[in-house]
Design an enzyme around this catalytic site. Sequence first.
Site, PDB file in Angstrom:
ATOM      1  N   ASP A 154      44.629  37.854  43.236  1.00 25.08           N
ATOM      2  CA  ASP A 154      45.498  37.422  42.147  1.00 25.08           C
ATOM      3  C   ASP A 154      46.735  38.294  42.145  1.00 25.08           C
ATOM      4  OD1 ASP A 154      43.471  35.644  41.386  1.00 25.08           O
ATOM      5  OD2 ASP A 154      42.591  37.085  39.991  1.00 25.08           O
TER       6      ASP A 154
ATOM      7  N   ASP B 175      36.997  27.296  36.510  1.00 24.14           N
ATOM      8  CA  ASP B 175      36.822  28.597  35.881  1.00 24.14           C
ATOM      9  C   ASP B 175      35.733  28.465  34.822  1.00 24.14           C
ATOM     10  OD1 ASP B 175      38.866  29.656  37.390  1.00 24.14           O
ATOM     11  OD2 ASP B 175      40.384  29.376  35.845  1.00 24.14           O
TER      12      ASP B 175
END
Length: 254
Positions: A130, A11
């Site tokens: 997600d 990330d």
Amino acid sequence: MSIKRIIPCLDVKNGHVVKGINFVNLRDAGNPAEMAQHYEKEQADELVFLDISATQEGRSTQKEWVKDVSNNLSIPFTVGGGIGSPLIAQELISLGATKISLNTAAVQNPELICLCVDLLGEDKVVLAVDVKETQKGFWEVFINGGQTPTGLNAFQWMKQGVEMGCCEILLTSMDRDGTMKGYDIPLLSSAAQNLPVPIIASGGAGTKEHILEGLQIGCDGALAASIFHFGAVRIPELKKWLQAHDASVRLKED
């Protein structure tokens, strides 16, 4: 038997790799290009880079670090975050990304999947999803870095994404993200059994056993961050252990 993939996830925020728990409390984990080189040496099969603040900040993925990673990496890598148009996606591929990952923008404009597939080819577009289990047995899609509930049924959305041409699903359990308590097996198992594209397990891996479990229930790849970034598990040892437990993985012999 298909070869299973071990995929570190990096990330990226403000040009640095970060890691948090349940999508918050982020801490710095390193430079993207340097970590990419490290993971290639560690026998990672692929990498996933997610520019996690791009959508919230209303910008596209920062291209400098994508180019830097490409110049220092030979294994495949996927880039996601802030990809709101086919032209942005095409530019990232031209900079060296192997695949692009769509998430928030695809939910807001599903046609974007088709447009990117038409422009780049059907092996270039990953749908990142997600989810949270907001009711027992109901997984809801969240967007904007996990900040915004959509009301969408995750399985209906993934099915739509496949029909529109995405080549694989990167499926992240937000409930498990960063907890190192294991993948959401009911979620992943249902996806692997009911969708005709590869499923990448994401969210919660904390041990070798968690990785093995995700692969055994039908996922084609196991994505993890915390256990790799902070040294809890090294990929060469993980792969040897997986192979000893009948998982088909690429293992570079010493």
